[in-house]
Design a protein around this motif. Sequence first.
Motif, PDB file in Angstrom:
ATOM      1  N   UNK A  14      46.568 -28.317   7.618  1.00 48.11           N
ATOM      2  CA  UNK A  14      47.024 -27.205   6.781  1.00 48.11           C
ATOM      3  C   UNK A  14      47.059 -25.902   7.565  1.00 48.11           C
ATOM      4  N   UNK A  15      46.111 -25.713   8.455  1.00 47.96           N
ATOM      5  CA  UNK A  15      46.097 -24.512   9.296  1.00 47.96           C
ATOM      6  C   UNK A  15      47.332 -24.501  10.202  1.00 47.96           C
ATOM      7  N   UNK A  16      47.671 -25.636  10.747  1.00 48.00           N
ATOM      8  CA  UNK A  16      48.873 -25.754  11.587  1.00 48.00           C
ATOM      9  C   UNK A  16      50.110 -25.413  10.765  1.00 48.00           C
ATOM     10  N   UNK A  17      50.194 -25.962   9.559  1.00 44.23           N
ATOM     11  CA  UNK A  17      51.354 -25.686   8.703  1.00 44.23           C
ATOM     12  C   UNK A  17      51.491 -24.198   8.423  1.00 44.23           C
ATOM     13  N   UNK A  18      50.384 -23.537   8.106  1.00 50.76           N
ATOM     14  CA  UNK A  18      50.445 -22.104   7.843  1.00 50.76           C
ATOM     15  C   UNK A  18      50.914 -21.332   9.071  1.00 50.76           C
ATOM     16  N   UNK A  84      51.520 -22.298  -1.279  1.00 52.55           N
ATOM     17  CA  UNK A  84      51.362 -20.964  -1.870  1.00 52.55           C
ATOM     18  C   UNK A  84      50.666 -21.069  -3.219  1.00 52.55           C
ATOM     19  N   UNK A  85      51.035 -22.080  -4.001  1.00 55.20           N
ATOM     20  CA  UNK A  85      50.385 -22.290  -5.302  1.00 55.20           C
ATOM     21  C   UNK A  85      48.898 -22.598  -5.116  1.00 55.20           C
ATOM     22  N   UNK A  86      48.569 -23.349  -4.082  1.00 48.59           N
ATOM     23  CA  UNK A  86      47.167 -23.653  -3.795  1.00 48.59           C
ATOM     24  C   UNK A  86      46.399 -22.376  -3.447  1.00 48.59           C
ATOM     25  N   UNK A  87      47.010 -21.497  -2.666  1.00 47.29           N
ATOM     26  CA  UNK A  87      46.367 -20.220  -2.340  1.00 47.29           C
ATOM     27  C   UNK A  87      46.193 -19.350  -3.584  1.00 47.29           C
ATOM     28  N   UNK A  88      47.193 -19.341  -4.455  1.00 47.42           N
ATOM     29  CA  UNK A  88      47.087 -18.578  -5.703  1.00 47.42           C
ATOM     30  C   UNK A  88      45.966 -19.148  -6.571  1.00 47.42           C
ATOM     31  N   UNK A  89      45.842 -20.464  -6.605  1.00 49.97           N
ATOM     32  CA  UNK A  89      44.761 -21.114  -7.348  1.00 49.97           C
ATOM     33  C   UNK A  89      43.413 -20.666  -6.809  1.00 49.97           C
ATOM     34  N   UNK A  90      43.302 -20.566  -5.498  1.00 49.95           N
ATOM     35  CA  UNK A  90      42.066 -20.111  -4.862  1.00 49.95           C
ATOM     36  C   UNK A  90      41.755 -18.673  -5.253  1.00 49.95           C
ATOM     37  N   UNK A  91      42.777 -17.835  -5.305  1.00 52.99           N
ATOM     38  CA  UNK A  91      42.589 -16.432  -5.686  1.00 52.99           C
ATOM     39  C   UNK A  91      42.045 -16.304  -7.111  1.00 52.99           C
ATOM     40  N   UNK A  92      42.319 -17.280  -7.961  1.00 52.78           N
ATOM     41  CA  UNK A  92      41.879 -17.241  -9.358  1.00 52.78           C
ATOM     42  C   UNK A  92      40.519 -17.908  -9.573  1.00 52.78           C
ATOM     43  N   UNK A  93      39.864 -18.307  -8.504  1.00 54.89           N
ATOM     44  CA  UNK A  93      38.550 -18.949  -8.606  1.00 54.89           C
ATOM     45  C   UNK A  93      37.528 -17.950  -9.145  1.00 54.89           C
ATOM     46  N   UNK A  94      36.474 -18.447  -9.797  1.00 56.26           N
ATOM     47  CA  UNK A  94      35.395 -17.549 -10.244  1.00 56.26           C
ATOM     48  C   UNK A  94      34.862 -16.750  -9.053  1.00 56.26           C
ATOM     49  N   UNK A  95      34.465 -15.502  -9.291  1.00 58.03           N
ATOM     50  CA  UNK A  95      34.044 -14.616  -8.190  1.00 58.03           C
ATOM     51  C   UNK A  95      33.004 -15.224  -7.240  1.00 58.03           C
ATOM     52  N   UNK A  96      32.048 -15.963  -7.774  1.00 62.30           N
ATOM     53  CA  UNK A  96      31.006 -16.528  -6.911  1.00 62.30           C
ATOM     54  C   UNK A  96      31.554 -17.604  -5.970  1.00 62.30           C
ATOM     55  N   UNK A  98      35.101 -17.644  -5.202  1.00 62.81           N
ATOM     56  CA  UNK A  98      36.270 -17.055  -4.544  1.00 62.81           C
ATOM     57  C   UNK A  98      35.936 -16.459  -3.178  1.00 62.81           C
ATOM     58  N   UNK A  99      34.857 -15.687  -3.096  1.00 64.99           N
ATOM     59  CA  UNK A  99      34.539 -15.039  -1.823  1.00 64.99           C
ATOM     60  C   UNK A  99      34.294 -16.070  -0.724  1.00 64.99           C
ATOM     61  N   UNK A 100      33.686 -17.187  -1.091  1.00 71.27           N
ATOM     62  CA  UNK A 100      33.438 -18.251  -0.117  1.00 71.27           C
ATOM     63  C   UNK A 100      34.748 -18.948   0.279  1.00 71.27           C
ATOM     64  N   UNK A 101      35.613 -19.185  -0.679  1.00 75.25           N
ATOM     65  CA  UNK A 101      36.874 -19.879  -0.402  1.00 75.25           C
ATOM     66  C   UNK A 101      37.848 -19.000   0.377  1.00 75.25           C
ATOM     67  N   UNK A 102      38.013 -17.768  -0.038  1.00 72.69           N
ATOM     68  CA  UNK A 102      38.976 -16.889   0.599  1.00 72.69           C
ATOM     69  C   UNK A 102      38.546 -16.564   2.017  1.00 72.69           C
ATOM     70  N   UNK A 103      37.252 -16.413   2.246  1.00 74.90           N
ATOM     71  CA  UNK A 103      36.756 -16.128   3.598  1.00 74.90           C
ATOM     72  C   UNK A 103      37.034 -17.284   4.543  1.00 74.90           C
ATOM     73  N   UNK A 104      37.165 -18.499   4.007  1.00 72.59           N
ATOM     74  CA  UNK A 104      37.383 -19.676   4.831  1.00 72.59           C
ATOM     75  C   UNK A 104      38.844 -19.882   5.197  1.00 72.59           C
ATOM     76  N   UNK A 105      39.747 -19.138   4.582  1.00 73.64           N
ATOM     77  CA  UNK A 105      41.179 -19.309   4.856  1.00 73.64           C
ATOM     78  C   UNK A 105      41.523 -18.602   6.158  1.00 73.64           C
ATOM     79  N   UNK A 106      42.028 -19.356   7.157  1.00 80.31           N
ATOM     80  CA  UNK A 106      42.366 -18.734   8.436  1.00 80.31           C
ATOM     81  C   UNK A 106      43.562 -17.808   8.282  1.00 80.31           C
ATOM     82  N   UNK A 107      43.572 -16.750   9.053  1.00 78.70           N
ATOM     83  CA  UNK A 107      44.701 -15.823   9.012  1.00 78.70           C
ATOM     84  C   UNK A 107      45.380 -15.799  10.369  1.00 78.70           C
ATOM     85  N   UNK A 108      46.531 -15.201  10.408  1.00 78.45           N
ATOM     86  CA  UNK A 108      47.341 -15.126  11.622  1.00 78.45           C
ATOM     87  C   UNK A 108      46.821 -14.120  12.591  1.00 78.45           C
TER      88      UNK A 108
END
Length: 108
Positions: A14-18, A84-96, A98-108
Amino acid sequence: MQNVIRVLEGRWKLVILFQLFGGRVRRFSDLERAIPGVSQKMLIQQLRQLEGDGVVARIVHHQVPPKVEYHLTDWGQSLCPALDALLMWTEEAPPELRSRLVAAIPSD
């Protein structure tokens, strides 16, 4: 469903795809630098599997030193809305969570 998931399973796929979305063409060395923590062997293996599944295309330029580039096939690019839908789903995670999930998403 297992066969569909198999195409995307793997720690780095998934990181390669992004890294390749948006019509980007990336050299192997660029992918290696953009994905910290991936070994050369694992990156090659994951790219070959994605290529074998028709998601990624490989272009070999016969020159010295050799130049190899990767890009998404049209079919691979069509994964963009689903991911993109998967990332949006992650953004809607409960706050406790979300911070763990979003921090794990690699960026460019």
